[in-house]
Design an enzyme around this catalytic site. Structure first.
Site, PDB file in Angstrom:
ATOM      1  N   HIS A 107     -34.398  -5.968  30.697  1.00 44.29           N
ATOM      2  CA  HIS A 107     -34.685  -4.793  30.075  1.00 44.29           C
ATOM      3  C   HIS A 107     -35.116  -3.666  31.284  1.00 44.29           C
ATOM      4  O   HIS A 107     -35.835  -2.719  30.937  1.00 44.29           O
ATOM      5  CB  HIS A 107     -35.736  -4.717  29.022  1.00 44.29           C
ATOM      6  CG  HIS A 107     -35.376  -5.443  27.840  1.00 44.29           C
ATOM      7  ND1 HIS A 107     -34.798  -6.861  27.629  1.00 44.29           N
ATOM      8  CD2 HIS A 107     -34.841  -4.678  26.545  1.00 44.29           C
ATOM      9  CE1 HIS A 107     -34.145  -6.935  26.553  1.00 44.29           C
ATOM     10  NE2 HIS A 107     -34.377  -5.937  25.915  1.00 44.29           N
TER      11      HIS A 107
ATOM     12  N   GLU B 276     -24.557   1.022  20.229  1.00 45.21           N
ATOM     13  CA  GLU B 276     -25.282   0.083  19.311  1.00 45.21           C
ATOM     14  C   GLU B 276     -26.518   0.856  18.659  1.00 45.21           C
ATOM     15  O   GLU B 276     -27.665   1.364  19.587  1.00 45.21           O
ATOM     16  CB  GLU B 276     -25.805  -1.272  20.113  1.00 45.21           C
ATOM     17  CG  GLU B 276     -24.611  -1.986  20.565  1.00 45.21           C
ATOM     18  CD  GLU B 276     -25.107  -2.841  21.984  1.00 45.21           C
ATOM     19  OE1 GLU B 276     -26.122  -3.104  22.159  1.00 45.21           O
ATOM     20  OE2 GLU B 276     -24.143  -3.379  22.553  1.00 45.21           O
TER      21      GLU B 276
ATOM     22  N   ALA C 280     -21.322  -5.104  21.681  1.00 45.43           N
ATOM     23  CA  ALA C 280     -20.216  -5.799  22.867  1.00 45.43           C
ATOM     24  C   ALA C 280     -19.935  -4.291  23.835  1.00 45.43           C
ATOM     25  O   ALA C 280     -19.143  -3.520  23.338  1.00 45.43           O
ATOM     26  CB  ALA C 280     -18.734  -5.690  22.015  1.00 45.43           C
ATOM     27  N   GLU C 281     -20.824  -4.295  24.827  1.00 48.71           N
ATOM     28  CA  GLU C 281     -20.929  -3.292  25.536  1.00 48.71           C
ATOM     29  C   GLU C 281     -19.304  -2.891  26.325  1.00 48.71           C
ATOM     30  O   GLU C 281     -19.033  -1.788  26.623  1.00 48.71           O
ATOM     31  CB  GLU C 281     -21.854  -3.410  27.063  1.00 48.71           C
ATOM     32  CG  GLU C 281     -23.329  -3.415  26.179  1.00 48.71           C
ATOM     33  CD  GLU C 281     -23.991  -4.478  25.460  1.00 48.71           C
ATOM     34  OE1 GLU C 281     -23.203  -5.519  25.509  1.00 48.71           O
ATOM     35  OE2 GLU C 281     -24.997  -4.250  24.742  1.00 48.71           O
TER      36      GLU C 281
ATOM     37  N   ASP D 107     -30.588  -0.939  30.360  1.00 50.54           N
ATOM     38  CA  ASP D 107     -29.900  -1.307  31.743  1.00 50.54           C
ATOM     39  C   ASP D 107     -29.160  -2.590  32.085  1.00 50.54           C
ATOM     40  O   ASP D 107     -28.322  -2.797  32.382  1.00 50.54           O
ATOM     41  CB  ASP D 107     -30.941  -1.062  32.935  1.00 50.54           C
ATOM     42  CG  ASP D 107     -32.337  -1.289  32.558  1.00 50.54           C
ATOM     43  OD1 ASP D 107     -32.554  -2.198  32.104  1.00 50.54           O
ATOM     44  OD2 ASP D 107     -33.086  -0.529  32.911  1.00 50.54           O
ATOM     45  N   GLY D 108     -30.007  -3.669  31.688  1.00 49.35           N
ATOM     46  CA  GLY D 108     -29.668  -5.025  31.715  1.00 49.35           C
ATOM     47  C   GLY D 108     -28.270  -5.448  30.888  1.00 49.35           C
ATOM     48  O   GLY D 108     -27.770  -6.311  31.140  1.00 49.35           O
ATOM     49  N   PHE D 109     -28.193  -4.599  29.833  1.00 50.96           N
ATOM     50  CA  PHE D 109     -26.975  -4.802  28.777  1.00 50.96           C
ATOM     51  C   PHE D 109     -25.813  -4.154  29.541  1.00 50.96           C
ATOM     52  O   PHE D 109     -24.556  -4.159  28.903  1.00 50.96           O
ATOM     53  CB  PHE D 109     -27.229  -4.377  27.640  1.00 50.96           C
ATOM     54  CG  PHE D 109     -28.608  -4.905  26.876  1.00 50.96           C
ATOM     55  CD1 PHE D 109     -29.164  -5.980  27.520  1.00 50.96           C
ATOM     56  CD2 PHE D 109     -29.056  -4.415  25.765  1.00 50.96           C
ATOM     57  CE1 PHE D 109     -30.085  -6.585  26.938  1.00 50.96           C
ATOM     58  CE2 PHE D 109     -30.319  -5.085  25.271  1.00 50.96           C
ATOM     59  CZ  PHE D 109     -30.935  -6.158  25.695  1.00 50.96           C
TER      60      PHE D 109
END
Length: 324
Positions: free
Chosen positions: A129, A29, A59-60, A84-86
């Site tokens: 995050h 992204e 859209a990971e 990281d959290g994504f």
């Protein structure tokens, strides 16, 4: 010799790899025109074009799933997770497919994919995050897990990870993106799976990785002023783990402290402590102590300095193993 930040070293590693291998592509992204949220892919789309530096939808799961398909057709994708959290939406693709495909195909279909993840706390970010998610990946067979702590290591290990024939989770300590080092960036043959001894010592072995290395270096200097000699090990790679370096040091000092940002329960420090106990229990003069985050969701930014292992907590652990 120029001063280089870790962010610049990672950018140069991607540029080097893309120039040397036309199969290397980047997707994620805002990695193209923007150059990534941390500018790790800055100006790469200008040099290599939109077909090799691809901006994707938010859209990971799709990023990693697409990379798996690309690797099956001969490309070497490098995926970027913005934070990281994504990564969690992509977790199913990573665990169920990326990690398993080599085994599933009995080695006939290997997937040379790198998933870059800025991880850890310390930048005052909001929820999602500041995750330390390394234990999820070290627990997943089929993945290598790499986390540098210096610009020169970041460059060499990312180049090596992109060259690797199998999947690599490349964890970038985001609060160290702007540390600087006098270094001439070029591949130095550093392999995946080799730890570094950042300081030689005789009283205690301090084992850490990624963002906690610098904190532990401060502890080494503080302890030295009080006459305590600490041997500091920077793992650099969690899978495969350099047990030889760890055990040689523990046999010399007889005491070990493991430090990481992730919460202690279920953290990678527990694996290191267990390996030391299994391999050479009789060399220990004190139980191995783990220092990590607390067993809570990552706190709001104003409280993260309390949550993250700091100099005092590391030195307290050193005192405990010395005075056991």
């Amino acid at each position: 010799m120029p001063q280089v930040t870790m962010a610049a070293a990672l950018n140069e590693a991607l540029r080097y790899s893309m120039r040397n291998d036309p199969h290397v592509i980047i997707l994620g992204e805002d990695v193209g025109k923007l150059g990534g949220v941390f500018r790790i892919t800055d100006k790469l789309q200008e040099e290599f074009g939109e077909e090799r530096v691809l901006d994707t939808p938010l859209a990971e799961s799709g990023i990693v799933g697409s990379a798996i398909g690309m690797a099956m057709y001969g490309l070497r994708p490098v995926c970027e997770m913005q934070f990281d959290g994504f990564t969690y939406p992509a977790f199913e693709q990573i665990v169920s497919h990326l990690a398993k495909y080599g085994f599933r195909s009995r080695g006939r279909m290997r997937l040379p994919i790198v998933v870059r993840i800025p991880y850890g706390g310390g930048i005052g970010a909001v929820e999602h995050h500041s995750e330390s998610l390394e234990a999820y990946f070290t627990h997943t067979a089929g993945l290598k897990v790499v986390t540098p702590s210096t610009p020169s290591d970041a460059f060499s290990l990312l180049v090596r990870s992109i060259e690797d024939p199998d999947p690599v989770i490349f964890l970038e300590p985001k609060r160290r993106y702007w540390i600087r080092e006098d270094v001439d960036l070029k591949p130095n043959g550093l392999p995946i799976g080799k730890a570094a001894i950042r300081n030689e010592g005789t009283d205690v072995t301090l084992i850490t990785y990624g963002p906690s290395v610098r904190t532990c270096q401060e502890a080494v200097e503080e302890a030295a002023a009080d006459g305590v000699s600490i041997e500091l090990i920077d793992l650099r790679t969690l899978v495969p783990l350099d047990l030889d370096t760890i055990m040689a040091s523990v046999r010399k000092t007889g005491r070990a402290v493991v430090v990481h940002e992730a919460q202690v329960t279920g953290g990678f420090g527990g694996e290191i402590a267990a390996r030391i106990m299994e391999d050479d229990f009789l060399s220990l003069q004190a139980p191995v102590i783990r220092v990590g985050g607390f067993d809570i969701p990552y706190p709001p930014a104003k409280l993260e300095d309390v949550h993250l292992p700091d100099l005092d907590r590391v030195l307290d652990a050193v005192d405990k193993v010395l005075n056991y």
